[in-house]
Motif scaffolding. Structure first.
Motif, short mmCIF file in Angstrom:
data_model
loop_
_atom_site.label_atom_id
_atom_site.label_comp_id
_atom_site.label_asym_id
_atom_site.label_seq_id
_atom_site.Cartn_x
_atom_site.Cartn_y
_atom_site.Cartn_z
N VAL A 169 71.37 61.92 57.03
CA VAL A 169 70.70 60.63 56.94
C VAL A 169 69.34 60.84 56.31
O VAL A 169 68.56 61.70 56.75
CB VAL A 169 70.56 59.97 58.32
N SER A 170 69.05 60.06 55.25
CA SER A 170 67.78 60.16 54.54
C SER A 170 67.12 58.79 54.49
O SER A 170 67.79 57.75 54.61
CB SER A 170 67.98 60.70 53.13
N VAL A 171 65.81 58.79 54.29
CA VAL A 171 65.02 57.56 54.24
C VAL A 171 64.39 57.43 52.86
O VAL A 171 63.74 58.37 52.39
CB VAL A 171 63.93 57.56 55.33
N ASP A 172 64.58 56.28 52.22
CA ASP A 172 63.94 55.97 50.94
C ASP A 172 62.59 55.32 51.26
O ASP A 172 62.51 54.14 51.59
CB ASP A 172 64.83 55.03 50.13
N SER A 173 61.53 56.11 51.17
CA SER A 173 60.21 55.61 51.58
C SER A 173 59.71 54.48 50.69
O SER A 173 59.00 53.58 51.16
CB SER A 173 59.20 56.76 51.59
N THR A 174 60.06 54.49 49.40
CA THR A 174 59.61 53.41 48.51
C THR A 174 60.25 52.09 48.91
O THR A 174 59.61 51.03 48.84
CB THR A 174 59.94 53.74 47.05
N ALA A 175 61.52 52.13 49.35
CA ALA A 175 62.19 50.90 49.79
C ALA A 175 61.57 50.39 51.09
O ALA A 175 61.43 49.17 51.28
CB ALA A 175 63.68 51.16 49.99
N LEU A 176 61.19 51.29 51.98
CA LEU A 176 60.56 50.85 53.23
C LEU A 176 59.21 50.21 52.97
O LEU A 176 58.86 49.21 53.61
CB LEU A 176 60.40 52.04 54.18
N ARG A 177 58.44 50.76 52.04
CA ARG A 177 57.10 50.23 51.78
C ARG A 177 57.15 48.80 51.23
O ARG A 177 56.18 48.06 51.36
CB ARG A 177 56.35 51.14 50.81
N ARG A 178 58.25 48.43 50.60
CA ARG A 178 58.36 47.08 50.04
C ARG A 178 58.65 46.03 51.11
O ARG A 178 58.55 44.83 50.85
CB ARG A 178 59.47 47.04 48.98
N GLN A 179 59.02 46.50 52.30
CA GLN A 179 59.34 45.56 53.37
C GLN A 179 58.06 45.02 54.01
O GLN A 179 57.01 45.65 53.97
CB GLN A 179 60.23 46.24 54.40
N GLU A 202 72.65 45.77 55.94
CA GLU A 202 71.64 44.71 56.02
C GLU A 202 70.61 44.99 57.11
O GLU A 202 69.47 44.53 57.04
CB GLU A 202 72.31 43.35 56.27
N ASP A 203 71.01 45.80 58.12
CA ASP A 203 70.08 46.17 59.19
C ASP A 203 69.32 47.46 58.87
O ASP A 203 68.33 47.78 59.54
CB ASP A 203 70.83 46.37 60.51
N PHE A 204 69.81 48.18 57.85
CA PHE A 204 69.20 49.47 57.52
C PHE A 204 68.87 49.57 56.03
O PHE A 204 69.31 50.51 55.36
CB PHE A 204 70.12 50.62 57.93
N PRO A 205 68.12 48.63 55.47
CA PRO A 205 67.75 48.75 54.06
C PRO A 205 66.83 49.97 53.86
O PRO A 205 65.90 50.20 54.63
CB PRO A 205 67.00 47.45 53.79
N GLY A 206 67.13 50.75 52.82
CA GLY A 206 66.34 51.95 52.54
C GLY A 206 66.81 53.18 53.29
O GLY A 206 66.21 54.25 53.16
N ILE A 207 67.88 53.05 54.09
CA ILE A 207 68.43 54.19 54.83
C ILE A 207 69.73 54.63 54.17
O ILE A 207 70.60 53.80 53.90
CB ILE A 207 68.67 53.84 56.31
N ILE A 208 69.84 55.93 53.91
CA ILE A 208 71.00 56.47 53.20
C ILE A 208 71.73 57.44 54.12
O ILE A 208 71.13 58.36 54.66
CB ILE A 208 70.57 57.21 51.92
#
Length: 697
Positions: free
Chosen positions: A81-91, A156-162
């Motif tokens: 499981v990885s986190v896209d930090s750029t996607a999280l920052r846009r939230q 939809e509950d985990f945008p930016g989570i891979i």
């Protein structure tokens, strides 16, 4: 009306202003021309880089195979499981709510995830993400399928989570073989390593960008790591990814074929473990052990084992600093250290092949008869045989078979006297020191592994250097004594104080006792198990000092051979062939009639004749170090086997039985299935199949 003087002053000021304006315009135009013409290309590239970001995609690391193509180290798929930090920052909340939901699924805390996914900087301490902000940040390398499905099915509950399958290093323990110290491990690359390896593409110091840190993983890292790919991302002025401009796929790493045989390696590891366990049951500490199996003709290493060991799976998914420190800690036995190549131990009587060769070269008759009393006076001190047993007159053949020490004490003492004793002649011959170096002791063997130890041959130069380094502490102990020791053992404390007083005054002198101890592999003599295996291989093969090698070839997945590794040409051992032949006949009787006869009682010598020598090295303040160095078949040597166990008992009681067990496994004796039928090693290379498996040669 203004006067002429006033008009002239105004005109002058106007001219100065005109000149200043013109000058500024010229400078501005010149600067614009420089920026747009001379440096235009540079700023054009910079502008383009501001719109793109390059992400290095790591290549799939190559497998490490044994001589038959069986995997020693491979890759397996694992959920990451990885986190896209750029996607999280846009939230709107910078991804806080998403990380909270993710923490609940992964069974961790939001605070831990927040620390893992924040970017490192000079003001941010670890834990943090030291890689690129555009690289997905792995937060869990061992995700359960149930957890991964929750993430993948509820995006939809985990945008930016891979949640995706990635390759991780796997250690299958094929046929019981681990060989962890020889194979090595992976760790994140450091800045120092980056500075040394210019042009190395990395993903940003992440856990997905690992580098070989020890063993063959380190030595052959450039082949195994492959060629990373590059993904060029388009970003806007806010750093948000808008698309992919270009992608160059990674090239998988090549496979390394080694000379290790998994079945033999497993047999050696099992024999060592049982030998140590038997010693523990007898109340012995038996804290370390090592085993080496090598081709006497080529130097190819068939097995290389060391105890204590550890589970190599500890490296999978990264290792914490505390776990890493424990692998180097003395309380755990320092399992990262290979006792086979890095451990240094007194060899005991196995060293006599060197001492006998030195004595004959110095003029003692190869076919002479020599007395073997229970003790021999070296100066004013009596040096004894094992348990003080005397054997009477004998030849050198029998001296090796029964392991008579006093004959070798005499040789060493008389040679020391001829060299001038404590007042040496200008150029002392030191025949035993020079012969030991001829056998390769005191220098690394050259095996293709990092950090190999050189052992120690304590010559006159070493004595002086050691004295200079320890003189101060020796003089201090000569005055104060050893009060801690004296409380429990007054006689030992008195002995230590006397030795300290002697070393304080003239510890640089090579004394008669030093020479006597040297002749039987005691005192300050230290060797590695691999050095001893190499020396016995030279006796077995007729005088060729081979260079040990683990790597056989690098092959691609399609079977293309990238490179074959041939062992370097061996040196000639400067020993009379007649002496080598004489020793081979004597060594062949040790397991049948000599000090290893008990261990080999009932062994099927008709099928496999074993030659060898036991060694029992006394270690001050500890139990003995047990050795057995051997080769087989005695008449046509193919394999050399050496086993060493510290803090144990005699070589004949501990190491020789372990070596016997290994020979039975290799040749299929005593009802066992042969690991190497006929003792023959493969000459060809394994060949990959279309389905990804590998066929043996």
């Amino acid at each position: 009306m203004r006067s002429p003087d006033v008009r002239a002053a105004s005109y002058g000021r106007l001219m100065v202003l005109h000149v200043l304006v013109v000058t500024l315009l010229v400078v501005l135009i010149g600067r614009l021309w420089t920026l747009q013409v001379i440096e235009g290309g540079h700023y054009k590239r910079v502008a383009a880089e501001n719109r793109t970001r390059d992400i290095v995609v790591p290549a799939l690391r190559g497998q490490i195979l044994d001589d038959m193509g069986r995997p020693l180290v491979r890759n397996r798929s694992d959920l990451v499981v990885s986190v896209d930090s750029t996607a999280l920052r846009r939230q709107r909340d910078a991804g806080k709510a998403v990380l909270q939901r993710l923490a609940a699924v992964l069974g961790t805390s939001y605070d831990d995830l927040a620390l893992q996914t924040r970017l490192c900087s000079p003001t941010v301490k670890r834990p943090c993400w030291p890689g690129s902000p555009y690289q997905p940040i792995p937060v869990d390398n061992h995700v359960q399928w149930k957890s991964a499905l929750q993430i993948m099915e509820r995006q939809e509950d985990f945008p930016g989570i891979i949640a995706q399958v990635q390759a991780v290093r796997d250690y299958p323990k094929t046929d019981g073989a681990t060989a962890v110290q020889a194979l090595g491990y992976l760790q994140p690359i450091t800045q120092a390593e980056l500075d040394q390896r210019k042009g190395l593409k990395v993903t940003g110091f992440s856990r997905v960008d690992l580098i070989g840190r020890d063993g063959v993983e380190a030595v052959y890292d450039s082949y195994l790591r492959g060629e990373p790919g590059v993904r060029r991302l388009m970003v806007d002025s806010q750093g948000r990814v808008t698309g992919v401009a270009k992608e160059v796929p990674a090239r998988p790493g090549d496979q390394l074929v080694t000379s290790i045989d998994a079945k033999v390696q497993g047999a050696v590891e099992g024999a060592l473990a049982r030998a140590v366990d038997n010693m523990h049951k007898q109340g012995k500490k038996a804290d370390t052990a090592a085993g080496v199996v090598m081709d006497v003709r080529t130097g190819r290493v068939v097995a290389l084992a060391s105890l204590p060991t550890y589970d190599p799976a500890v490296w999978t998914g990264g290792i914490s600093q505390n776990e890493y420190d424990s692998l180097l800690g003395k309380d755990k036995g320092e399992p990262l250290i290979s006792r086979a190549t890095q451990g240094q131990f007194a060899p005991g009587s196995t060293f006599k092949i060197s001492s006998l060769s030195a004595a004959v070269k110095d003029g003692y008759s190869l076919n002479g008869t020599y007395d073997c009393p229970g003790s021999f006076n070296v100066g004013s001190r009596a040096f004894t045989n094992f348990e003080g047993q005397g054997h009477g007159p004998m030849n050198l053949h029998t001296a090796l078979v029964v392991s008579c020490d006093t004959i070798f004490y005499r040789f060493a003492y008389e040679e020391w006297l001829r060299d001038g004793g404590i007042h040496p002649v200008p150029r002392p011959k030191d025949p035993m020191v020079h012969m030991a170096r001829t056998f390769g002791f005191g220098t690394p063997t050259g095996i293709d592994l990092p950090s190999e130890s050189a052992g120690r041959i304590p010559d006159r130069g070493w004595k002086k250097e050691y004295w200079e380094a320890t003189k101060q502490s020796a003089c201090k102990a000569a005055k104060s004594g050893y009060p801690d020791v004296e409380r429990t053992d007054p006689s030992r404390a008195a002995y230590l104080k006397a030795i300290a007083a002697e070393n304080c005054v003239d510890g640089y002198v090579l004394r008669a006792g030093d020479a006597a101890n040297f002749s039987v592999g005691q005192g300050d003599v230290l060797v590695t198990p691999l050095q001893l295996a190499r020396a016995y291989a030279a006796v077995a093969n007729g005088g060729r000092l081979v260079v040990p090698r683990l790597a056989r070839a690098v092959v691609r997945a399609d079977g293309t051979v990238v490179r074959e590794f041939q062992p370097p040409a061996p040196k000639r051992l400067q020993v009379d062939p007649n002496v080598l032949g004489y020793m081979r006949k004597a060594l062949a009787e040790v397991p049948m009639k000599g000090t290893a006869a008990g261990a080999f009682s009932g062994f099927d010598f008709a099928k496999v004749a074993v030659a060898g020598k036991t060694g029992t090295a006394e270690v001050f303040g500890k139990d003995d170090t047990a050795w057995f160095a051997s080769y087989a078949p005695a008449g046509d040597p193919q394999l050399v086997i050496v086993v060493m166990v510290t803090q144990a008992a005699t070589g004949g009681a501990v190491s020789a039985p372990a070596v016997r067990e290994i020979y039975e496994d290799i040749y299929g004796l005593n009802g066992k299935k042969a690991a190497l039928p006929g003792g023959r090693l493969p000459t060809g290379l394994p060949k990959p199949r279309p389905d990804g498996t590998v066929a043996g040669p």
